[in-house]
Each structure stands twice: as C-alpha cells, then as structure tokens.
Design an enzyme around this catalytic site. Structure first.
Site, PDB file in Angstrom:
ATOM      1  N   ASN A  74       0.855  -1.185   0.000  1.00  0.00           N
ATOM      2  CA  ASN A  74       0.000   0.000   0.000  1.00  0.00           C
ATOM      3  C   ASN A  74       0.894   1.239   0.000  1.00  0.00           C
ATOM      4  O   ASN A  74       1.476   1.586   1.019  1.00  0.00           O
ATOM      5  CB  ASN A  74      -0.888  -0.037   1.260  1.00  0.00           C
ATOM      6  CG  ASN A  74      -1.700   1.234   1.439  1.00  0.00           C
ATOM      7  OD1 ASN A  74      -1.795   2.063   0.531  1.00  0.00           O
ATOM      8  ND2 ASN A  74      -2.291   1.379   2.619  1.00  0.00           N
ATOM      9  N   LYS A 134       0.081   4.271  -0.250  1.00  0.00           N
ATOM     10  CA  LYS A 134      -0.569   5.466   0.344  1.00  0.00           C
ATOM     11  C   LYS A 134      -0.355   6.668  -0.571  1.00  0.00           C
ATOM     12  O   LYS A 134      -0.323   6.506  -1.787  1.00  0.00           O
ATOM     13  CB  LYS A 134      -0.066   5.695   1.764  1.00  0.00           C
ATOM     14  CG  LYS A 134      -0.162   4.409   2.604  1.00  0.00           C
ATOM     15  CD  LYS A 134      -0.015   4.614   4.064  1.00  0.00           C
ATOM     16  CE  LYS A 134      -0.130   3.270   4.772  1.00  0.00           C
ATOM     17  NZ  LYS A 134      -0.112   3.388   6.220  1.00  0.00           N
ATOM     18  N   HIS A 187      -9.519   0.926   4.872  1.00  0.00           N
ATOM     19  CA  HIS A 187      -8.235   1.117   5.545  1.00  0.00           C
ATOM     20  C   HIS A 187      -8.448   2.045   6.739  1.00  0.00           C
ATOM     21  O   HIS A 187      -9.243   2.982   6.673  1.00  0.00           O
ATOM     22  CB  HIS A 187      -7.206   1.698   4.572  1.00  0.00           C
ATOM     23  CG  HIS A 187      -5.834   1.735   5.155  1.00  0.00           C
ATOM     24  ND1 HIS A 187      -5.432   2.720   6.025  1.00  0.00           N
ATOM     25  CD2 HIS A 187      -4.787   0.888   5.030  1.00  0.00           C
ATOM     26  CE1 HIS A 187      -4.183   2.468   6.410  1.00  0.00           C
ATOM     27  NE2 HIS A 187      -3.773   1.370   5.822  1.00  0.00           N
ATOM     28  N   GLU A 207      -6.900   4.467   7.846  1.00  0.00           N
ATOM     29  CA  GLU A 207      -6.742   5.910   7.570  1.00  0.00           C
ATOM     30  C   GLU A 207      -8.003   6.474   6.921  1.00  0.00           C
ATOM     31  O   GLU A 207      -8.369   7.623   7.152  1.00  0.00           O
ATOM     32  CB  GLU A 207      -5.482   6.134   6.708  1.00  0.00           C
ATOM     33  CG  GLU A 207      -4.222   5.963   7.545  1.00  0.00           C
ATOM     34  CD  GLU A 207      -3.004   5.459   6.798  1.00  0.00           C
ATOM     35  OE1 GLU A 207      -2.977   5.551   5.552  1.00  0.00           O
ATOM     36  OE2 GLU A 207      -2.083   4.956   7.466  1.00  0.00           O
ATOM     37  N   GLU A 244      -5.293  -5.128  10.561  1.00  0.00           N
ATOM     38  CA  GLU A 244      -4.251  -4.130  10.786  1.00  0.00           C
ATOM     39  C   GLU A 244      -4.545  -3.366  12.074  1.00  0.00           C
ATOM     40  O   GLU A 244      -5.357  -2.435  12.073  1.00  0.00           O
ATOM     41  CB  GLU A 244      -4.219  -3.125   9.630  1.00  0.00           C
ATOM     42  CG  GLU A 244      -3.916  -3.740   8.290  1.00  0.00           C
ATOM     43  CD  GLU A 244      -3.429  -2.681   7.310  1.00  0.00           C
ATOM     44  OE1 GLU A 244      -2.252  -2.738   6.935  1.00  0.00           O
ATOM     45  OE2 GLU A 244      -4.203  -1.785   6.965  1.00  0.00           O
ATOM     46  N   GLY A 259       2.429   2.228  10.808  1.00  0.00           N
ATOM     47  CA  GLY A 259       3.367   3.335  10.679  1.00  0.00           C
ATOM     48  C   GLY A 259       4.047   3.736  11.978  1.00  0.00           C
ATOM     49  O   GLY A 259       4.683   4.778  12.055  1.00  0.00           O
ATOM     50  N   SER A 295       3.460  -2.130  10.370  1.00  0.00           N
ATOM     51  CA  SER A 295       4.904  -2.147  10.594  1.00  0.00           C
ATOM     52  C   SER A 295       5.567  -3.488  10.267  1.00  0.00           C
ATOM     53  O   SER A 295       6.485  -3.921  10.972  1.00  0.00           O
ATOM     54  CB  SER A 295       5.232  -1.712  12.036  1.00  0.00           C
ATOM     55  OG  SER A 295       4.816  -0.372  12.251  1.00  0.00           O
TER      56      SER A 295
END
Ligand code: PGA
Length: 253
Positions: A9, A11, A95, A97, A168, A174, A213
């Site tokens: 991904n 992003k 996702h 985010e 996730e 991250g 991560s």
C-alpha cells in the site's frame, strides 16, 4: 491450500519517476514466483502508468479506495468501473486511515465492499482496533462490528471467496510497533472462526493478511503463523529492496 499474498500500500507516495524505478526492480526479481501473490496499490493518478508497466507480469495491482457510485456528479471520486478499466484486480476497502481521517463508517465500508464485488474487483477489507480499544479489551468487539455487515448477509458472506481480509491493528500502522506473531495469530484465528461458524469452506479458503509495521526482519515469524496468509505493507513497500525482502519471507524464490 491458501496462496500467501504480499500487498504494498503506497498510500499518498510516489512520482512518475519513482514508480518506474520501483516497478522495474520488482519485475526483474518477481519473474518465476508462483508460491506467493504480489500486488501493489498506487495512488489513483499513477494507476495508468502501473498498468502499462505491470501488464503481463506476475505482479497485480489495485487502488486504495473507491466510491460507491457508478458514475456522475461526484467531483473528485473514482468508481469501481474506472478501476476495472485500469486493469485493477484488487481494491483496498476500509483502511484505518480512511476510517479515521475521512470518517468512513462501518456501513459505508461494507457498501464499498459490495460495490467492489459487484464490479468484479476483489476487495481487501481492512479491519483493526485502536490502542485504547485493545487496552480496554474491546478488540474482538470492534473487529466483529467492522465485519458485521459482511458476516450477517448471506450474499456478502458468499462473496468472501473473492475477497481478502486484512487485520491491521491501528496502533501498529506506521509506528514501528508490530503485533507479536502470537497476537496476530490469535486475532486471525478468531476472524477465521467467525467466518467458519457460517461457512467452513469459505473460511478455509479465505486469505487473512496482517498489516502494521511489517518489515523484512519481522515478516518471516508473522507469516509462519498458521492463520496469517501474508501481509499488507505500507512504508516498507516503497523501497524495492525492503519489499522484496518481505516477499521472500513467504516464498522460496
Ligand atoms: P505500515 O502500514 O506497514 O507502514 O505500518 C501498513 C498499512 O497501513 O497498510
């Protein structure tokens, strides 16, 4: 037997130049790999270039999001049919985010899943709990609420045979913090159990990826877990060397 998948991904990262370099390196290495599926998820504006560069290769591609409408007056949005037109096989849905920064609800996320399936795309349906939720021992509650719209509909459940789930944990994305292999296995097993309660055959074939991560030095132990079928990789998917290191963790190439 489930074929593991390693999905990158990107992003909101990448330029025409960096994509050319990254994909050239991936294509050079991933030539005879048949024991793992590799996919990349560029930003929308790079999809045309990715399609050109990856056509005929063993690497698939998809988008990071989609809109629920087919076409029309939805300024700034992209439909599932447009993604198909650019050769996408996959699309990320839900996702964290998107959920946190763009306020996508569980209901909207399930609708996006449904729209993707209807258009012939394979959604990678992302779920995960925050650190607060884990601390309060609400992980299963949060994940089952995120999955409810899929598990409670016979039609959506049946379409899981064309989908992938990505677990996730939000606190691992991250941050450099990763779930331990045992922690990931515990959740993945639970997700598979929930699906198996409704349809054992679909549960057995369902790929459940871990994300948060993942790096080349922790991928092997995570992917060794029986219910972890590969990974959804953010930061480490932007550098060919790092991403290929992760692909190698679940492949003999
Ligand atoms: P990360 O991101 O690997 O950079 O933690 C994972 C993701 O957001 O899919």
């Amino acid at each position: 037997m489930r074929k593991p998948m390693v999905a990158g991904n990107w992003k909101m990262n990448g330029t025409k130049q960096s994509v050319g370099e990254l994909l050239a390196a991936l294509k050079e290495q991933i030539t005879h790999v048949s024991d793992v599926e590799v996919a990349v998820f560029p930003p929308y504006v790079l999809l045309g270039q990715v399609e050109q560069l990856l056509a005929g290769s063993l690497v698939s591609w998809g988008a990071q999001n989609l809109d629920i409408h087919t076409e029309g007056a939805y300024t700034g949005e992209i439909s599932a049919h447009m993604l198909k037109d650019f050769g996408c096989t996959y699309v990320l849905v839900g996702h964290s985010e998107r959920r946190a920064l763009y306020h996508e609800s569980n209901e909207l996320t399930v609708e996006k899943y449904r729209v993707a399936i209807a258009a012939g795309l394979s959604p990678i349906f992302c779920i995960g709990e925050t650190f607060e939720e884990r601390k309060k021992e609400k992980t299963y509650e949060v994940l089952s609420a995120q999955l409810l719209g899929i598990l409670s509909s016979q039609e959506n459940l049946a379409s899981l045979k064309n989908a992938v789930i990505a677990y996730e944990p939000v606190w691992a994305i991250g941050t450099g913090l990763t779930a331990s292999p045992e922690m990931a296995q515990d959740v993945h097993q639970k997700i598979r159990f929930w699906v198996a309660e409704r349809d054992k055959h679909i549960a057995d074939g369902l790929r459940i990826l871990y994300g948060g991560s993942v790096k080349s030095d922790n991928a092997k132990s995570l992917f060794a877990m029986p219910d972890v079928d590969g990974g959804l990789i953010g930061g480490a998917s932007l550098k060919a060397h790092d991403f290929l290191g992760i692909v190698k963790s679940c492949s003999s190439f």
